[in-house]
Design a protein around this motif. Structure first.
Motif, PDB file in Angstrom:
ATOM      1  N   ALA A 239       9.559   3.850  -0.599  1.00 41.35           N
ATOM      2  CA  ALA A 239       8.177   3.654  -0.157  1.00 41.35           C
ATOM      3  C   ALA A 239       8.110   4.055   1.309  1.00 41.35           C
ATOM      4  O   ALA A 239       9.063   3.879   2.070  1.00 41.35           O
ATOM      5  CB  ALA A 239       7.783   2.201  -0.332  1.00 41.35           C
ATOM      6  N   GLY A 240       7.006   4.635   1.706  1.00 34.44           N
ATOM      7  CA  GLY A 240       6.859   4.982   3.111  1.00 34.44           C
ATOM      8  C   GLY A 240       7.354   6.367   3.467  1.00 34.44           C
ATOM      9  O   GLY A 240       7.308   6.782   4.627  1.00 34.44           O
ATOM     10  N   ILE A 241       7.825   7.100   2.493  1.00 35.06           N
ATOM     11  CA  ILE A 241       8.228   8.482   2.732  1.00 35.06           C
ATOM     12  C   ILE A 241       6.959   9.284   3.072  1.00 35.06           C
ATOM     13  O   ILE A 241       5.883   9.011   2.523  1.00 35.06           O
ATOM     14  CB  ILE A 241       8.939   9.044   1.465  1.00 35.06           C
TER      15      ILE A 241
ATOM     16  N   ASN B 166       4.384  -5.496   3.363  1.00 32.60           N
ATOM     17  CA  ASN B 166       3.703  -4.803   2.276  1.00 32.60           C
ATOM     18  C   ASN B 166       2.230  -4.522   2.552  1.00 32.60           C
ATOM     19  O   ASN B 166       1.512  -4.060   1.702  1.00 32.60           O
ATOM     20  CB  ASN B 166       3.911  -5.507   0.933  1.00 32.60           C
ATOM     21  N   THR B 167       1.747  -4.824   3.740  1.00 36.70           N
ATOM     22  CA  THR B 167       0.366  -4.450   4.030  1.00 36.70           C
ATOM     23  C   THR B 167       0.278  -3.426   5.155  1.00 36.70           C
ATOM     24  O   THR B 167      -0.768  -2.846   5.395  1.00 36.70           O
ATOM     25  CB  THR B 167      -0.474  -5.681   4.413  1.00 36.70           C
ATOM     26  N   THR B 168       1.378  -3.202   5.862  1.00 35.02           N
ATOM     27  CA  THR B 168       1.330  -2.203   6.929  1.00 35.02           C
ATOM     28  C   THR B 168       1.492  -0.805   6.361  1.00 35.02           C
ATOM     29  O   THR B 168       2.054  -0.623   5.290  1.00 35.02           O
ATOM     30  CB  THR B 168       2.443  -2.425   7.968  1.00 35.02           C
ATOM     31  N   LEU B 169       1.013   0.159   7.104  1.00 40.12           N
ATOM     32  CA  LEU B 169       1.065   1.520   6.612  1.00 40.12           C
ATOM     33  C   LEU B 169       2.269   2.280   7.140  1.00 40.12           C
ATOM     34  O   LEU B 169       2.956   2.971   6.408  1.00 40.12           O
ATOM     35  CB  LEU B 169      -0.208   2.254   7.032  1.00 40.12           C
TER      36      LEU B 169
ATOM     37  N   ILE C 102       0.802  -1.209   0.000  1.00 46.72           N
ATOM     38  CA  ILE C 102       0.000   0.000   0.000  1.00 46.72           C
ATOM     39  C   ILE C 102       0.849   1.279   0.000  1.00 46.72           C
ATOM     40  O   ILE C 102       0.446   2.306  -0.525  1.00 46.72           O
ATOM     41  CB  ILE C 102      -0.964  -0.039   1.196  1.00 46.72           C
ATOM     42  N   ASN C 103       2.056   1.182   0.556  1.00 49.41           N
ATOM     43  CA  ASN C 103       2.919   2.363   0.582  1.00 49.41           C
ATOM     44  C   ASN C 103       3.266   2.844  -0.830  1.00 49.41           C
ATOM     45  O   ASN C 103       3.301   4.027  -1.101  1.00 49.41           O
ATOM     46  CB  ASN C 103       4.220   2.060   1.326  1.00 49.41           C
ATOM     47  N   ALA C 104       3.516   1.884  -1.702  1.00 48.11           N
ATOM     48  CA  ALA C 104       3.836   2.243  -3.087  1.00 48.11           C
ATOM     49  C   ALA C 104       2.632   2.886  -3.757  1.00 48.11           C
ATOM     50  O   ALA C 104       2.752   3.873  -4.494  1.00 48.11           O
ATOM     51  CB  ALA C 104       4.267   1.000  -3.866  1.00 48.11           C
TER      52      ALA C 104
END
Ligand code: SF4
Ligand code: SF4
Lengths: 336, 441
Positions: free
Chosen positions: A93-95, A151-154, A44-46
């Motif tokens: 990702a995640g920035i 890949n599912t955590t925010l 989700i981050n992407a």
């Protein structure tokens, strides 16, 4: 047929079906496989990062053109869309989302519109945005989430270092390449994209599929990507052969640090690359060499963004000196 | 491997929809409008007056100088007016208006003369007749042919190139002529070889006209220094410089002529006209014109008398459809859009192309994205995006330095530009100013 309906424009009276919009949307299509891999790897981050960048770029282009410049808006031409995608693909990702918004503003506002809009910009807008963020927020820009595990955590993803980052650190701590190689991902993982890094630089395979599509559709020519990667391989190869315990092998260099993303999608930006094939080769050699120099001797492990921006600045000069050969200028009198 | 020129070029849809249509004869036009300037160079001088009766083939305007050409009456009839009318290029030109005499038999004599192979005229006589019989380049350039044949003493000629390329989409006039008058064209080639005293000729034909290639190959088997060369289909291969490069790998120098590399180029139509002049005493009074367009009822090739109004040609193919947006004299790449259909066919009219609404539309010009496509396709090695820019800014001197004057106006750059930039429009403009600047020097 009445006389009013007749138009008397001058020749040619037929035109090819290719339009700049079609070229732009081909680039978007080419980037789809990469996007899918990034969704798999970073989840989700992407998704959030990519959509934030796309929406911000389109919105800033619209707002600036409508209210600041008071010109026709060009958000449908596909170029701001590509800038958004490429900017996101060059970020970890995640920035934080607000940083992406700032990066988009810089990319569109400074990188593109301040020069006069599409076609007048000297630097690749997405890279202008990226480098601005890298210089302003070095910490957040180098927090690389570890792939797949989260890949599912925010938030608060576990972070790790990139391949080139690991190598650089290892070398600084006096480790040899054979020691380091146990810590970095295998080349197969790098090729498939299961490593740490920016959202879109992961999978060499996906990037190559898109790149070959673009070459097949004649949106880009092979000259720039092939020359960039070949130059990098040759230069790193020389160092590696000289001291394989200290320098990483060429394959690692080509497969990591955004080299393929840069070579196929950033350096080939039509507006900011030379117009002739000769010029393209010179430009690409420059990028390859500068990238390696930054990687091996500079403080950034990746380097290709800077290399492309530096060479972007030389494009007007390259265009001036590497012109096509004029017909009839080299006279070979061959009469028998 | 088929031959072609190495740098640039494009391949637009060929659309040769009339290539299987034999050349028909257009009915005698009631009135012909014969411009006195149908060639490059000085206009001819009118030598008839109102109410004069003229015979078919009679000189009605005399060559006005060395680079000029006689003009002959295409019909027998009466001069009704000396008038200015708009020609296919959009300029008002002096015209001789002749009403055809429908009772005069010579108006209905067709040019189906039996093939005459034996050449009886001497070299000098041949050159003289070519210059007197109003022969000009029928490929479109309309350069007086005798000037091309006047070889300067210091030039060494070794090859005659016959241009049967017809690289413009849609046009099939030369193709049909080659198929129907192949033997005559070969005699014409022999006439030219004899007049120029050279023993080598090459007929260059693009590979989309295989029947013409085969025909000439069968007619020339084993003979006489005449080669047939099949060329890859690529526009603008019919350009003299591109054709010479493709066939002989010789490059005409920047400001030079084909003669500088030992070559003379003539179009197949011109060669046929020369055959007619030398063997059958017929001055240039008619030519083949392709009348074509995707939406026409019956697109066709015609033998048309010079001076016939374009209107008559369009009527002969069933009129123009409702959604017509453009009527072009010539092909889609280099032809001129006509303002009205009263303009007459001239020696340089190779086709009339009717373009409909959907084909004529062209996107809004956008910013140049520096994609380099125009640079890639320019057969002259120019940078069209740069030349347009310089013309737009009025930097004509700089444009001359960038070789704007060598542009052959082929339109390949405008054709490919994905941003729909009117490159050639600006280059043409810059070129015309550049030419003035050069001539003032
Ligand atoms: S083809 Fe059009 S957009 Fe591309 S460089 Fe030339 S002028 Fe610019
Ligand atoms: S610049 Fe002139 S020669 Fe070159 S492609 Fe355009 S029209 Fe043709």
């Amino acid at each position: 047929m009445s006389d009013q309906t007749i138009i008397v424009s001058s020749s040619p009276h037929v035109h090819s079906e290719r339009t700049s919009e079609k070229l732009m949307y081909d680039v978007v299509i080419a980037l789809l496989p990469v996007f899918l891999v990034s969704l798999y790897v970073f989840g989700i981050n992407a998704l959030i990062a990519t959509f934030t960048a796309i929406i911000s770029c389109l919105l800033f282009e619209y707002l600036i053109q409508k209210f600041l410049l008071k010109t026709k808006t060009t958000i449908t031409d596909g170029s701001a869309l590509i800038t958004g995608i490429l900017l996101a693909f060059n970020l970890p990702a995640g920035i934080p989302v607000w940083m992406i918004v700032v990066g988009s503003l810089v990319a569109i506002g400074i990188g593109k519109l301040s020069f006069g809009g599409l076609g007048f910009n000297i630097f690749n807008p997405a890279l202008v945005g990226r480098v601005f963020l890298l210089v302003s927020f070095p910490v957040q820009m180098t927090l690389w989430p570890v792939p797949i595990e989260n890949n599912t955590t925010l938030v608060d993803a576990v972070t790790g270092a990139t391949t080139l980052g690991l190598i650089k650190e290892g070398v600084q701590f006096g480790q040899s390449m054979s020691e380091i190689s146990t810590q970095i991902p295998s080349t197969a993982d790098m090729f498939m994209g299961l490593t740490s890094g920016s959202i879109g630089e992961m999978s060499a395979l996906a990037l190559l599929i898109g790149g070959i599509f673009l070459i097949g559709r004649k949106v880009i020519s092979w000259h720039i990507p092939v020359t960039v990667l070949a130059t990098m391989a040759v230069v790193t190869g020389v160092f590696w052969m000289a001291d394989p315990e200290y320098y990483a092998n060429p394959l690692i260099h080509v497969l990591s640090g955004g080299a393929i993303l840069g070579a196929f999608y950033m350096a080939t930006d039509l507006v900011t690359s030379p117009v002739t094939k000769k010029g393209m080769v010179i430009f690409a050699i420059g990028i390859g060499v500068i990238t390696v120099v930054i990687r091996l001797f500079g403080s950034y492990p990746e380097g290709i963004s800077f290399a492309i921006l530096i060479m972007n600045a030389f494009v007007p000069l390259i265009n001036r000196y590497f012109k096509p050969r004029r017909f009839g200028s080299r006279i070979k009198a061959k009469i028998v | 491997m088929l031959k072609t020129f190495p740098k640039g070029g494009i391949h637009p849809s060929e659309n040769k929809i009339t290539s299987a249509k034999p050349i028909k004869r257009l009915p005698l036009p009631k009135v012909v409008y014969v411009p006195i300037s149908q060639h490059i160079g000085i206009p001819a001088e009118i030598v008839v007056d109102r109410k004069d009766k003229v015979e078919i083939g009679q000189v009605i305007a005399k060559s006005g100088g060395y680079v000029s050409s006689n003009i002959h009456s295409p019909v027998a009839g009466t001069v009704t007016k000396l008038d200015k009318i708009v020609d296919t290029r959009g300029y008002k030109k002096q015209c001789i208006v002749i009403r055809s005499d429908v009772k005069n038999e010579s108006n209905f004599q067709e040019n189906e003369y039996p093939l005459k192979e034996e050449i009886s005229l001497q070299q000098e006589e041949i050159l003289k007749r070519i210059s007197e019989y109003g022969i000009v380049g029928l490929g479109g350039a309309t350069f007086p042919s005798h000037v091309k044949l006047q070889v300067k003493k210091d030039k060494l000629l070794d090859c005659l190139i016959v241009n049967g390329v017809e690289c413009e989409p849609f046009l099939t006039a030369d193709h049909r002529l080659m198929l129907e008058k192949g033997k005559e064209i070969l005699v014409g080639i022999r006439i030219l070889m004899y007049a120029l005293q050279i023993d080598r000729a090459i007929i260059g034909i693009e590979n989309n006209k295989k029947d013409a290639i085969d025909l000439f190959r069968s007619l020339t088997s084993g003979a006489s220094g005449i080669q047939i060369a099949a060329l890859q289909v690529k526009y603008p291969q019919g350009g003299e410089k591109q054709l010479i490069r493709a066939l002989l790998k010789r490059e005409v120098p920047k400001n030079g002529l084909p003669m500088d590399v030992g070559v003379v180029v003539h179009n197949v139509g011109t060669v046929f006209a020369i055959y007619q002049a030398i063997q059958h005493n017929r001055p240039l009074m008619e030519r083949v014109v392709t009348v074509t367009g995707k939406k026409l009822n019956d697109p066709s090739n015609f033998w048309v008398k010079i001076g016939t109004p374009v209107k008559d040609l369009l009527d002969a193919v069933g009129g123009v459809p409702e959604d017509t947006r453009k009527i072009v004299s010539g092909g889609p790449m280099m032809g001129k859009a006509l303002k009205n259909t009263d303009v007459p066919v001239t020696k340089g009219t190779s086709g009339i192309l009717v373009i409909s609404e959907d084909e004529a539309s062209r996107g809004e010009p956008k910013n140049c994205i520096r994609c380099g496509e125009c640079v890639d396709v320019c057969p002259m090695g120019l940078e069209p995006h740069l030349l347009m820019n310089l013309s737009e800014k009025g930097m004509y001197e700089k444009a001359i330095e960038e070789d704007i004057l060598t542009c052959i106006e082929c339109g390949s750059c405008s054709y490919v530009c994905p941003s729909h930039r009117p490159l050639l429009d600006y280059i043409r403009f810059g070129k015309s100013i550049g030419k003035q600047l050069e001539s003032n020097k």
